[in-house]
Structure formats: C-alpha cells, structure tokens
Design a protein around this motif. Structure first.
Motif, PDB file in Angstrom:
ATOM      1  N   ASN A  15       0.740  -1.138  -0.128  1.00  0.00           N
ATOM      2  CA  ASN A  15      -0.136  -0.048   0.088  1.00  0.00           C
ATOM      3  C   ASN A  15       0.792   1.264   0.056  1.00  0.00           C
ATOM      4  OD1 ASN A  15      -1.917   1.959   0.402  1.00  0.00           O
ATOM      5  ND2 ASN A  15      -2.746   1.100   2.109  1.00  0.00           N
TER       6      ASN A  15
ATOM      7  N   PHE B 276      -0.262   4.144  -0.089  1.00  0.00           N
ATOM      8  CA  PHE B 276      -1.065   5.354   0.717  1.00  0.00           C
ATOM      9  C   PHE B 276      -0.551   5.474   2.097  1.00  0.00           C
ATOM     10  CE2 PHE B 276      -5.332   4.870  -2.193  1.00  0.00           C
ATOM     11  CZ  PHE B 276      -4.649   5.195  -3.150  1.00  0.00           C
TER      12      PHE B 276
ATOM     13  N   ALA C 271     -12.253   2.871  -8.510  1.00  0.00           N
ATOM     14  CA  ALA C 271     -11.053   3.873  -8.223  1.00  0.00           C
ATOM     15  C   ALA C 271     -11.631   5.259  -8.391  1.00  0.00           C
ATOM     16  CB  ALA C 271      -9.764   3.562  -9.324  1.00  0.00           C
TER      17      ALA C 271
ATOM     18  N   ARG D  32     -11.438   8.199  -5.693  1.00  0.00           N
ATOM     19  CA  ARG D  32     -10.535   9.346  -5.865  1.00  0.00           C
ATOM     20  C   ARG D  32     -11.200  10.577  -5.715  1.00  0.00           C
ATOM     21  NH1 ARG D  32      -9.025   6.522 -11.000  1.00  0.00           N
ATOM     22  NH2 ARG D  32      -7.100   5.733 -10.392  1.00  0.00           N
TER      23      ARG D  32
ATOM     24  N   THR E  76       0.173   8.472  -6.967  1.00  0.00           N
ATOM     25  CA  THR E  76      -0.744   8.045  -7.748  1.00  0.00           C
ATOM     26  C   THR E  76      -0.335   7.867  -9.092  1.00  0.00           C
ATOM     27  OG1 THR E  76      -1.933  10.006  -7.975  1.00  0.00           O
ATOM     28  CG2 THR E  76      -2.814   8.781  -6.250  1.00  0.00           C
TER      29      THR E  76
ATOM     30  N   LEU F 124       0.082   4.605 -11.200  1.00  0.00           N
ATOM     31  CA  LEU F 124      -0.835   3.695 -10.529  1.00  0.00           C
ATOM     32  C   LEU F 124      -2.141   3.130 -11.022  1.00  0.00           C
ATOM     33  CD1 LEU F 124      -0.314   2.188  -7.363  1.00  0.00           C
ATOM     34  CD2 LEU F 124      -1.937   3.996  -6.706  1.00  0.00           C
TER      35      LEU F 124
ATOM     36  N   ASP G 283      -5.792   1.367 -11.925  1.00  0.00           N
ATOM     37  CA  ASP G 283      -7.054   1.448 -11.072  1.00  0.00           C
ATOM     38  C   ASP G 283      -7.092   0.658  -9.999  1.00  0.00           C
ATOM     39  OD1 ASP G 283      -7.816   3.521 -12.355  1.00  0.00           O
ATOM     40  OD2 ASP G 283      -8.869   2.484 -14.006  1.00  0.00           O
TER      41      ASP G 283
ATOM     42  N   GLN H 154      -4.770  -1.169  -8.649  1.00  0.00           N
ATOM     43  CA  GLN H 154      -3.796  -1.036  -7.486  1.00  0.00           C
ATOM     44  C   GLN H 154      -4.239  -0.107  -6.434  1.00  0.00           C
ATOM     45  OE1 GLN H 154      -1.234  -3.105  -6.657  1.00  0.00           O
ATOM     46  NE2 GLN H 154      -1.118  -1.920  -4.648  1.00  0.00           N
ATOM     47  N   TYR H 155      -5.111   1.104  -7.233  1.00  0.00           N
ATOM     48  CA  TYR H 155      -5.620   1.795  -6.199  1.00  0.00           C
ATOM     49  C   TYR H 155      -6.561   1.400  -5.432  1.00  0.00           C
ATOM     50  CZ  TYR H 155      -7.022   6.950  -5.362  1.00  0.00           C
ATOM     51  OH  TYR H 155      -7.677   7.944  -4.690  1.00  0.00           O
TER      52      TYR H 155
ATOM     53  N   ASN I 279      -4.989  -0.406  -2.469  1.00  0.00           N
ATOM     54  CA  ASN I 279      -4.576   0.426  -1.607  1.00  0.00           C
ATOM     55  C   ASN I 279      -5.848   1.039  -0.722  1.00  0.00           C
ATOM     56  OD1 ASN I 279      -2.276   0.151  -2.637  1.00  0.00           O
ATOM     57  ND2 ASN I 279      -2.011   2.301  -3.523  1.00  0.00           N
TER      58      ASN I 279
END
Lengths: 336, 266
Positions: free
Chosen positions: B183, B185, B230, B234, B244, B247, B249, B251-252, B255
């Motif tokens: 992650n 983030f 995603a 967002r 980001t 990155l 979608d 993987q987003y 996270n």
C-alpha cells in the motif's frame, strides 16, 4: 466508522469455532441433552455471534464473513428454539379416549357437512337404481362381485363352507391400506377449497346407495345388513371423519371470520387434522379386521349375531364420539 | 420461482436478520429421484426377504398356509407404511433430511427458521398424496413448487415448512489477501484517515468484493469495474500525484481496501 476486519475476525473466531463445535455435536448426536451450564454457554455464544453479525453488517459490509455468521446464527437459532424436547410426551390412551373425541366434537359442523355429502350421494345412488337401473355398472364397475343379481350372490355365498380364515390376513391388510389411503385423500384434497372432498364423499355415497337399493329391492335386506353393518358401522364413519378433516382444511383455505394469514390458519388446525385422521386410521384398522374375519362369512344362523354386533358397535361409536373426553363443568356459583 | 435463487428472510426476536437460501424445484426434484431409488431398493430387498420367508414356511403342515398369508399381509402393510411414512420417519430422525436431501445438502425447516415439529413432518408427508397427482408424476407439487415464492409444494404450505440449501461457509482468510497488498497510501496517514472518514461500509464492501473476486471477472470487465470504483474513491479523497502517478485502477482499489480494512480503528 469501519471495522478492522482482520482484528475482528481474529478476536471473535474462537467463539465462532466453539459455537460451530456445539452445533456439530448436536447434529451428530440428536439425543444429546445439554446440562444447564452448557445451555447457558450455548445461549451466550449464540448471542455473541448474533451481535457480531449485526456489527459486521453495520460497520464492515463484508459479504463472506457475514454469510458465514448468518449461517451460524441461523443454525443456532433453529437449535435454540428446538421444540421436540419441550413437548408433553405423547400419551396414546389419553389421546384416543379424550383428545380424539373432543377434537371431533369441536369441528361438528364440518362433520355434518361431510355426513350430508355422503348421504346425498347415497340418495342419488338409490335414485339412479330406482329410475335408471341400467346404469348400475357405471358406478360399481370396479366391484365385479356386486355387478350380478344380489339373490344369486347370496345363494352362492350361503353355500360356501367355512374356509378356516384362508387368506384373511392378506385381505384385511389390503382393506386397511386402501381405506386409510382413501381417508387421507379425503382430507388432503380439502386444500382445493373442499370441492374434491365433497365429491369424494358424494361418490362413495353413490356406490353405497346403489348397492343398498339393489339388495333391498331384491329382498336381500338381511344379508346386506349382516354383510355391511359389522365393518361398515366403523369404516363409513371413519371415511366421513377423513372428509371432516378435509372440510376443516377447506375452511382454513377460505379463512372466513379471521384476519389470520393462511400459514397461521394452518398452524391452528394442524394438530386437529392429525388427531382426526389418526383416529380414523385406527378405526379403519379395526374395520379391516372385522370385514376380513367376520363380515365375509354368511349364513342365516350368523346374521343375527353379525347384525347385533354391528348395531352395538355403531351405538358404542356414537356414544364414544359424543360423550368421551368431556370434562365436568364446575358448579356455577350463585350470588346471594 | 423458477430460475431465481430466493432466500428466506428471518428476523429473530433479538432483532438479528439472516437469510436461508431456498432449494429450487430442480434440486428438490433430484432429491426426490434419489429417495425414489432408495425406496425401490428397500422394496426389492424386502420383497426378496418375504419371498424367501413364504417359500420356507409354505411347506409346513397346518400352519404353513396361515404363515404365508400372514407374511403377504405384513408385506402389503409394510409397503403402505413405507410409502406413506418414509419421508416422515427420516425427517424426524435426521432433523429435516431424507437420504435424497442429505445427498443434495437440503433440509426441511419451519418457515420461521425454527426446527420442525412432528406434526409438521407428518402433515407435509401426508399431503404428498395430493402433490404426486396425477398418478405419481408430482405434477401438482411441481407446479406449486415452481410458482410459489418460497418454492413450496402443497404439503409445505399446509405444514408451514420450506426446504433450504445447506451451504457450508468457512471464515474467509482476508488477512492473506491484505498481506499481499503493497500500500503506497501508507506514506500519507492523514489522507488515509480522511479516506476512512469519508467512506461508508457499503463502499468499502464493494471495493473488498472487487479485490476478493477479481479472478471471476474477464479482462475487460475487470478494467471497467476497477476503473469505476477507483474513480469513486478518487472523488472522496485526493492523494498527491507522486504516489498515484502510474498507479493502475486495480492497485488504487487494493490500496483503498488495505487502508479501510487493515488500518481502521474499530
């Protein structure tokens, strides 16, 4: 707020596993009786799992764990409200002598409609024989021994030697199975708003009406009474009782005079249906034995005995259904 | 109804709601087939035993004919009781299951989610006489089962019962999935806190479901589903471009799931 699912599952999982083990034991050993501490623990685990389910649905929205918990809670809920252990043990004598006749009386209107359907069928059958006797075989075609002239059959039957009850067990078993099936059928088809129950009773009444008129018109009333009364005095009321149960179902289907839903209406009558049809089945076992071992033996010397037996049996049955199981009302208290 | 998976909704006195998946007409039909085969096997076995019994005793002087007659009578009654009460006896002993239902993981239950009473079991089996009509084709029972909301034949309606599917559900190992997520983030804890604050359980569930079931989706569908999820997240919380950029979608969303489920405070 969102739940830390990982932490939540790790913390609660031992409790879920414990509850799963209890449920598994219950399923594998249906006769297992919990001690009080075990029951308390089971209740606690159920409440905890329920609480976890609510928490999970509110704060996490996760599907698979929620499904697992729903399954666990559903199984626990079902076991927790298990009713089979808490019911009063079945007492067959009490049931037959008290519950059965009082249940019969509670639904007397259904019985009267059932009886009248049968009697009207009988009158119709007699009317057919009076005005259109050529149609006799249309109604009793499946009973080949009844299709000929009654006096011929009587002469043949009275000449027969006593056979030592040959093949009587097989015959009585066939009678029992067939009559019980017809009685249950008269009950279950009541679900079609009673139409088929009434029709079944009416049709059976027609057959009896045709036979009775045929034998009496041919001067064979004594033979007929001696033949039919010993078993018919129990068998016919039993089938009418099946019709009574069918009409109770029909009443529940219509739902007159109640705001209850269909499921609730059925729940109310379920035990009454079982009582009536169970009592009728017992009567038919007796009738099967009588028909096989007594009714089929004919001769001028045995007719008085058979008729007396049938009459006494009918009176006993009427008295049993009308008076057995009545509880004495306490004396009323008069003021002043 | 046919072609739809329905479930029985139960709300306990404690206020907890749960669902039980109901068996459809096809599954119930298959269970019935198994039961009919079992009945047939029992009938064949018992008739062989009675035939041997009759052959053995028929030759005995005086009592031979009586015993064979008794044997035949007993066989007739046994057959009748077997067909009338096979289901009732097994459902009572096995708490709502017959052989067919065991094989297909079905169970009869009270429609309020409770265990069955003996009365319910007997009633639903007696009503089989009408459900099997015409002859023994189960046409009436089949029609009722297909048309009623809870897939109930007449016997079920009269007895207040339903047939549910027994689903074995194990606790999913979410930890393993979360362990696989790297992650990015995590370097911005204040933004993660904002994301958790702005997200509701329903949104979190959608994201987690998408990650758990990614392999069930085709490539195009996967891109579309993760793209939409995603974009939604967002809009809820904006993360700086340095983490980001580049990155995907998917993987987003991973996270987001890691942030919401692992790091959240209960």
């Amino acid at each position: 707020m969102i739940l830390d699912l990982n932490q939540f599952v790790s913390k609660e999982r031992p409790y879920w596993d414990e509850l799963t083990a209890v449920l598994k034991k219950q399923e594998e050993q249906p006769d297992w009786k919990m001690s009080l501490p075990e029951a308390r623990r089971f209740h606690y685990l159920y409440q905890r799992a329920s609480s976890d389910l609510v928490k999970l649905k509110t704060f996490a929205g996760e599907v698979e764990v929620a499904q697992f918990l729903e399954n666990l809670v559903a199984r626990s809920y079902s076991r927790l409200h298990e009713k089979r252990g808490s019911t009063i043990p079945f007492r067959p004598v009490h049931w037959f002598l008290r519950v059965f006749p009082s249940t019969f009386r509670r639904h007397w209107i259904a019985f009267m409609i059932s009886l009248f359907s049968f009697l009207i069928g009988g009158l119709f059958g007699a009317g057919v024989m009076k005005f259109a006797p050529q149609h006799k075989t249309s109604f009793i075609g499946s009973f080949s021994h009844l299709s000929g002239k009654p006096s011929d059959r009587v002469a043949k039957e009275e000449k027969k030697q006593f056979d030592g009850f040959e093949r009587r067990n097989t015959f009585s078993a066939q009678l029992m199975a067939n009559n019980i099936r017809v009685t249950i059928l008269a009950m279950v088809v009541g679900v079609f708003f009673g139409i088929f129950t009434v029709f079944l009773l009416f049709y059976n009444g027609i057959i009896l009406g045709v036979v009775v008129f045929d034998y009496i018109a041919d001067g064979q009333g004594v033979f007929l009474t001696g033949w039919l009364l010993p078993h018919g005095s129990v068998e016919i009321p039993a089938i009418i009782l099946g019709g009574q149960a069918g009409l109770i179902i029909a009443h529940a289907m219509f739902g007159w005079g109640t705001n209850l839903r269909l499921a609730q209406r059925f729940r109310r009558i379920r035990s009454d249906l079982l009582t009536i049809v169970g009592g009728a089945a017992l009567m038919l076992v007796w009738a099967g034995l009588v028909e096989s071992f007594l009714s089929q033996y004919h001769g001028p010397t045995v007719y008085p005995i058979k008729i007396a037996f049938g009459v006494l049996q009918l009176i006993a049955l009427i008295c049993f259904l009308l008076f057995a199981g009545r509880t004495r009302q306490p004396d009323s208290i008069h003021a002043g | 109804m046919l072609g739809r998976t329905v479930s029985l909704q139960i709300r306990t006195p404690e206020g907890v709601s749960f669902q039980l998946p109901l068996a459809g007409p096809v599954t119930r039909g298959l269970a019935l087939m198994v039961d009919l085969l079992v009945l047939l096997a029992i009938m064949i076995t018992v008739s062989i035993i009675f035939t041997i019994f009759n052959a053995f005793f028929a030759g005995l002087p005086y009592i031979g004919p009586y015993l064979t007659d008794l044997g035949t009578g007993a066989f007739i009654l046994f057959t009748f009781v077997l067909f009338m009460l096979y289901g009732a006896i097994l459902e009572w002993l096995w708490k709502g299951q017959t052989v067919g239902k065991r094989v297909l993981h079905l169970r009869v239950m009270d429609e309020r989610g409770l265990s069955l009473t003996l009365g319910q079991i007997v009633i639903r089996n007696l009503f089989r006489l009408v459900d099997i009509m015409p002859s023994a084709f189960y046409l009436i029972g089949g029609i009722f089962c297909t048309l009623t909301k809870r897939c109930q034949r007449i016997g079920d309606i009269a007895a207040g019962t339903v047939v549910v599917r027994e689903v074995t559900v194990n606790v999913p190992e979410i930890g393993e999935i979360l362990d696989q997520i790297d992650n990015s983030f995590a370097s911005h804890p204040h933004l993660e806190a904002r994301l958790r604050q702005n997200s509701g359980p329903e949104e979190a569930r959608i994201a987690l479901d998408a990650v758990l079931r990614r392999n069930e989706l085709g490539e195009r569908e996967r891109l579309m589903v993760f793209g939409e999820i995603a974009d939604h997240f967002r809009e809820l919380t904006e993360f700086p471009e340095d983490i980001t950029l580049g990155l995907s979608d998917e993987q987003y969303v991973r996270n987001v799931v890691d942030t919401l489920y692992r790091r959240a405070v209960a």
